[in-house]
Scaffold this active site. Structure first.
Site, PDB file in Angstrom:
ATOM      1  N   GLY A  46       0.873  -1.168   0.000  1.00 37.09           N
ATOM      2  CA  GLY A  46       0.000   0.000   0.000  1.00 37.09           C
ATOM      3  C   GLY A  46       0.903   1.209   0.000  1.00 37.09           C
ATOM      4  O   GLY A  46       1.835   1.277  -0.798  1.00 37.09           O
ATOM      5  N   GLU A  47       0.682   2.102   0.913  1.00 35.64           N
ATOM      6  CA  GLU A  47       1.552   3.277   1.047  1.00 35.64           C
ATOM      7  C   GLU A  47       2.077   3.280   2.473  1.00 35.64           C
ATOM      8  O   GLU A  47       1.297   3.436   3.419  1.00 35.64           O
ATOM      9  CB  GLU A  47       0.751   4.537   0.713  1.00 35.64           C
ATOM     10  N   CYS A  79       6.145  -5.344   0.340  1.00 32.64           N
ATOM     11  CA  CYS A  79       6.286  -4.009  -0.260  1.00 32.64           C
ATOM     12  C   CYS A  79       6.215  -2.916   0.822  1.00 32.64           C
ATOM     13  O   CYS A  79       7.141  -2.793   1.610  1.00 32.64           O
ATOM     14  CB  CYS A  79       5.273  -3.824  -1.374  1.00 32.64           C
ATOM     15  N   ARG A 106      13.057   3.366  -0.494  1.00 38.08           N
ATOM     16  CA  ARG A 106      11.693   3.367  -1.042  1.00 38.08           C
ATOM     17  C   ARG A 106      11.710   3.738  -2.525  1.00 38.08           C
ATOM     18  O   ARG A 106      12.595   4.444  -2.983  1.00 38.08           O
ATOM     19  CB  ARG A 106      10.821   4.367  -0.291  1.00 38.08           C
ATOM     20  N   ILE A 135       5.674  -3.122  -7.675  1.00 37.51           N
ATOM     21  CA  ILE A 135       4.856  -1.920  -7.908  1.00 37.51           C
ATOM     22  C   ILE A 135       5.398  -0.795  -7.029  1.00 37.51           C
ATOM     23  O   ILE A 135       5.262  -0.834  -5.809  1.00 37.51           O
ATOM     24  CB  ILE A 135       3.372  -2.194  -7.567  1.00 37.51           C
ATOM     25  N   ARG A 136       6.029   0.166  -7.647  1.00 33.03           N
ATOM     26  CA  ARG A 136       6.712   1.242  -6.885  1.00 33.03           C
ATOM     27  C   ARG A 136       7.454   0.625  -5.692  1.00 33.03           C
ATOM     28  O   ARG A 136       7.330   1.057  -4.547  1.00 33.03           O
ATOM     29  CB  ARG A 136       5.723   2.313  -6.429  1.00 33.03           C
ATOM     30  N   HIS A 173       4.879  -8.358  -4.667  1.00 30.17           N
ATOM     31  CA  HIS A 173       3.486  -8.610  -4.260  1.00 30.17           C
ATOM     32  C   HIS A 173       3.032 -10.037  -4.570  1.00 30.17           C
ATOM     33  O   HIS A 173       2.318 -10.246  -5.564  1.00 30.17           O
ATOM     34  CB  HIS A 173       2.554  -7.642  -4.997  1.00 30.17           C
ATOM     35  N   GLU A 175       0.708 -11.699  -3.344  1.00 27.30           N
ATOM     36  CA  GLU A 175      -0.737 -11.878  -3.184  1.00 27.30           C
ATOM     37  C   GLU A 175      -1.511 -11.609  -4.465  1.00 27.30           C
ATOM     38  O   GLU A 175      -2.686 -11.949  -4.548  1.00 27.30           O
ATOM     39  CB  GLU A 175      -1.252 -10.978  -2.038  1.00 27.30           C
TER      40      GLU A 175
HETATM   41  N1  GLN Z   1       5.877   2.975  -2.771  1.00 26.72           N
HETATM   42  C1  GLN Z   1       5.180   2.515  -1.615  1.00 26.72           C
HETATM   43  C2  GLN Z   1       5.833   3.043  -0.337  1.00 26.72           C
HETATM   44  O1  GLN Z   1       6.872   3.592  -0.391  1.00 26.72           O
HETATM   45  C3  GLN Z   1       5.126   1.000  -1.575  1.00 26.72           C
HETATM   46  C4  GLN Z   1       4.383   0.495  -2.780  1.00 26.72           C
HETATM   47  C5  GLN Z   1       3.679  -0.795  -2.562  1.00 26.72           C
HETATM   48  O2  GLN Z   1       3.427  -1.239  -1.444  1.00 26.72           O
HETATM   49  N2  GLN Z   1       3.294  -1.396  -3.662  1.00 26.72           N
HETATM   50  O3  GLN Z   1       5.282   2.925   0.706  1.00 26.72           O
END
Ligand code: GLN
Length: 195
Positions: A46-47, A79, A106, A135-136, A173, A175
């Site tokens: 997530g974030e 992540c 990050r 993903i990022r 990820h 999942e």
């Molecule tokens: N870029 C997000 C972070 O720095 C992590 C991205 C993700 O969980 N897919 O928190």
């Protein structure tokens, strides 16, 4: 087995579905009382700044840290979850659990458009490389001697999966793909709690 998914933000349902495929009905964890009786907790992607702030607001940071440190519960961060488990994040001050001896960078692979898939061999996971979706994603810049490196990205060698006793962290990820080998691996770690 009682396994929960931290359900403050992020891809909670996908992890719950993956555990369900393995016959484990995951609970959604939002409050300190939800941690009771858990043998394992997944901190989803997530974030990490958002999840960290919500952990502070819901008064979850210390209770989770204490259960992990007392080895009462296994934990797996994917992540953003990997970021939250680490002791250090390069260039950011944000709420962290600071339980894994790792330094994380990050958004290490660029922006959203730089998200990608790679087949990654993982130590201890049989049956060929794992289809890893980034993903990022963060990467692990450094680890302490007690941390086992489970996987590096083919090509540039970035560390993307680590384990420290009952704590597991992956930059990608698992999942969101059909491959359940990493969720199965985490359940074997959870089964070591109390034994
Ligand atoms: N870029 C997000 C972070 O720095 C992590 C991205 C993700 O969980 N897919 O928190």
């Amino acid at each position: 087995m009682n396994v929960g998914v931290l359900a403050l933000q992020g891809d909670v349902r996908e992890h719950a579905r993956a555990l369900g495929d393995l016959g484990v009905q995951a609970s959604e964890v939002r409050l300190p009382k939800d941690l009771e009786d858990l043998q394992g907790l997944i901190i989803p992607g997530g974030e990490s700044t958002t999840i960290g702030k919500l952990m502070v607001i819901f008064d979850m940071l210390e209770p989770i840290r204490q259960r992990i440190m007392a080895e009462e519960m296994a934990v797996w961060g994917t992540c953003a979850g990997m970021i939250l488990l680490s002791k250090n994040v390069v260039g950011h001050t944000q709420p962290l659990l600071r339980v894994m001896n790792s330094t994380i960078q990050r958004n290490a692979f660029g922006s959203q458009v730089a998200s990608f898939e790679a087949d990654v061999p993982i130590a201890g996971i049989e049956g060929g490389p794992f289809p890893a979706v980034f993903i990022r994603a963060p990467l692990v810049e450094a680890v302490g001697p007690e941390v086992e490196v489970l996987a590096r990205l083919p090509g540039d060698g970035s560390i993307v999966a680590i384990q420290e006793d009952l704590m597991l962290a992956t930059a990608f990820h698992p999942e969101i793909v059909d491959d359940r080998r990493l969720h199965r691996h985490f359940l074997t770690v959870c089964a070591r709690v109390d034994s």
